[in-house]
Structures are given as C-alpha cells and as structure tokens.
Scaffold this active site. Structure first.
Site, short mmCIF file in Angstrom:
data_model
loop_
_atom_site.label_atom_id
_atom_site.label_comp_id
_atom_site.label_asym_id
_atom_site.label_seq_id
_atom_site.Cartn_x
_atom_site.Cartn_y
_atom_site.Cartn_z
CD GLU A 188 -3.12 -0.89 2.19
OE1 GLU A 188 -2.88 -0.13 3.16
OE2 GLU A 188 -4.17 -1.55 2.09
CD GLU A 280 -5.05 -5.39 2.91
OE1 GLU A 280 -3.87 -5.68 2.65
OE2 GLU A 280 -5.37 -4.51 3.73
#
Length: 363
Positions: A188, A280
């Site tokens: 991320e 995710e």
C-alpha cells in the site's frame, strides 16, 4: 475431498480445454475413500494434483486486461490473505491450510509479510524462510501463493528498495520453476506520487525477471492501493503512464465500510483498461474493524465476478478485530478450522463466496 460444487466452479472458470484436461484426470483417477487431509510434506499424486486450482489452470499470465490460465482463458482467483506473519503465523498451520484448500475451496493464499512493524527488517533470514515454507505449503495443496511485500509505513516503497531486491532475488531464484507463485511488490504505497511508485516498480521488476520471466507481478497503486482515489485522484494517472513492463497487474484495496461509490466506480473503469487484482479487501472500515457492510461488499463481489477480477480477503487469523475470520482464541487452540462454527460473521460471509460459484446457488 473437494465438494461437487468445487468441481462445477472449476469447470466454469477454465473453459473447454481446461475442462477436457479435468475430465481426463478424473477419469484416470481411482475413487478415493474419505480420509484426513495429508500433511504438507506428504507426496501428492498426479491425479490429485490435476484437480486443484493450480493443476487445472497452470502457469498464469496477463492477457489484455485479464488474468488468464495456461489455456489463455480469463479466470478469477478467490482466496484469503494471512495477517502479518510476525503476529499471526500460528494461524497458518497444516490444519488451517488444509481447511483453506479443501473446506473453503480457496484458489489462492496471500502471504502477508510486513517489512517494518517488527517484520522483515528485524530478521530477514527468519522471515524469508517463513515465506519459503508457506509457498511450499500452498504448492502442496495446489493453491496459488501471492508473496506480499507488505510495506505500509513508511509509505514510499523506495525506502525498502534495497531490501526488496535482496528478498525477491532469493524468492524468485528458489521458486522460478513453480507455476503457482505471484509477486506483490508493494502492498500500500501512500504519501507518494504515482511516478514515484512507477519508478520503484521499474527498478524491482527486472530483478525478479532475471530469475523468473513468467510469473505475473502485482504493482501497488497510489493512496493505499486505491488507484489514487484516497488521494483525490483516479485511475487515469496509471492509464496515461503505465509501468514499463509486461505481464503485470495493478492492485486495488477496499474496505466496504469506508469505501463507497467513488472507489467502486474507479475499480470498474480501471478494469476495462488495466489488469486489476484486488489483493486485499474487507467488509468493515479501512482499519479492519467495525460493523460489516455486507451490502456494499456484495456490490464489489458482483463487479469483480462480472469482470473476472481476482481477489483475496483480509484476513485469515483470529485477531480481535471484526475483519479477522476466526473467533479469538481459535489459533491458540489449534482449531477447529472447518465449517462455520469457529468463524466470525465476516468469516461466514466470505467463506461462502469463496466456496460458491457466481453462477451456482448457495446452500
């Protein structure tokens, strides 16, 4: 043994050539009595291997804006992400992985290795060996394995570029001969521009390709892998300036309790132009906690099914948060792992969506 529903789902994913291979393998295999799942080190027969997700689909590659199997047919993988290995490796055991493969009927396991937060940087050898072991265990069960370089804070992936080169060199060298490994090179990215992330990817991907030229590489996107939406941008920055590499996909993360129409719309538009993989997601808020928004999550599930966007859910652990699928204490007690009894509501919900094909009824 896998359920009849699993074989129906597999046939719906692999196309005519894959179905033909599946039926040949089934017809050659003798009927097997019901038995406890084998340990991860037990030999796998050719017949058993042929009817796993990897046995059916083989080496994956990116074709256009889709993930395709060995026959060139677009497919959708569905499965689970582990929690951070530094905290919850006790939830990834022989028994829990047997359940993920044969009770949940998962296609893919994401191996989430944090870099900071008491992760890889504290003991590179220990964590690299742990990832090696989990790749082997996924392989033994015929599941795909996503190697998740879980950088989060600091948000600039270049902070860990040297570490990433060392780690992925070893992973690619050892597992290049496998057909079930995917590399997620930046979990991320946050607080940085898309050109910064792109530069990181273009430095790291050639390191992997030296040893493994065939495996898809998954590239994180701006704003916590939101395609830039969390930073006030959108997918056009990637469409107009893609990573200069082949056989890659871009990742998208969402949490249904926090990420509504703007995020859903960006994913939908992006999937028409870019190869997307949702590595995710959760049914709660972005912290992985709070109330479940199953209605919003189902909109994402339906979109991903319609556009064959593969996904893995966060997370396969017994963390106290609502996003962990197992009830607290399950891992410490080494199960039970199968069925819905040990699961929180989010676990029951996502297990059902992994087990059941979009074009076959539940129940």
């Amino acid at each position: 043994m896998r359920s009849a529903r699993f074989w129906l789902r597999s046939l719906s994913r692999v196309g005519t050539l894959g179905a033909a291979a599946l039926f040949l393998s089934l017809s050659a295999a003798p009927a097997a009595p019901a038995a406890a799942p084998a340990a991860p080190t037990a030999p796998v027969t050719q017949e058993a291997a042929a009817v796993t997700p990897v046995g059916i689909n083989g080496q994956l590659r990116v074709c256009g804006a889709r993930l395709c199997n060995q026959y060139g047919k677009p497919i959708q993988l569905r499965g689970m992400s582990t929690h951070g290995l530094q905290w919850y490796s006790q939830c990834v055991t022989s028994g829990s992985l047997d359940a993920l493969a044969t009770d949940w009927n998962a296609d893919v396991m994401r191996i989430s290795m944090y870099i900071q937060e008491d992760g890889y940087e504290t003991n590179p050898r220990r964590f690299t060996d742990l990832v090696h072991s989990m790749i082997e265990q996924a392989t033994a069960r015929g599941m795909y394995a996503i190697v998740d370089w879980h950088m989060l804070s600091p948000g600039d992936p270049n902070h860990n570029l040297s570490r990433a080169k060392t780690f992925f060199t070893e992973i690619a060298q050892r597992h290049a001969g496998k057909t079930n490994v995917l590399y997620e090179i930046a979990n991320e990215p946050n607080g940085v521009s898309w050109p910064t992330i792109k530069s990181y990817a273009e430095q790291l991907i050639p390191v992997i390709r030296q040893h493994d030229p065939d495996t898809p590489v998954l590239v994180g996107t701006r704003g916590w892998s939101s395609l830039g939406v969390s930073d006030g941008s959108n997918e056009t920055e990637i469409v107009n300036n893609p990573v200069n590499a082949s056989n890659i996909m871009y990742t998208f993360h969402f949490y249904a309790g926090s990420h509504g129409a703007a995020y859903l719309g960006a994913l939908s538009r992006a999937a028409d132009k870019l190869p997307m993989f949702v590595t995710e997601f959760g049914t709660q808020t972005y912290s992985g906690d709070g109330a479940n928004n199953f209605a919003q999550a189902q909109q994402y599930i339906d979109l991903m099914a319609s556009k064959k966007i593969s996904w893995s859910n966060w997370n396969y652990s017994d963390d106290f948060r609502s996003g962990a699928v197992f009830r607290t204490g399950t891992c410490a007690n080494n199960g039970p792992w199968t069925g819905t009894g040990p699961l929180k509501p989010a676990g029951v919900w996502v297990r059902d969506r992994i087990r059941t094909a979009d074009n076959f009824p539940t129940g």
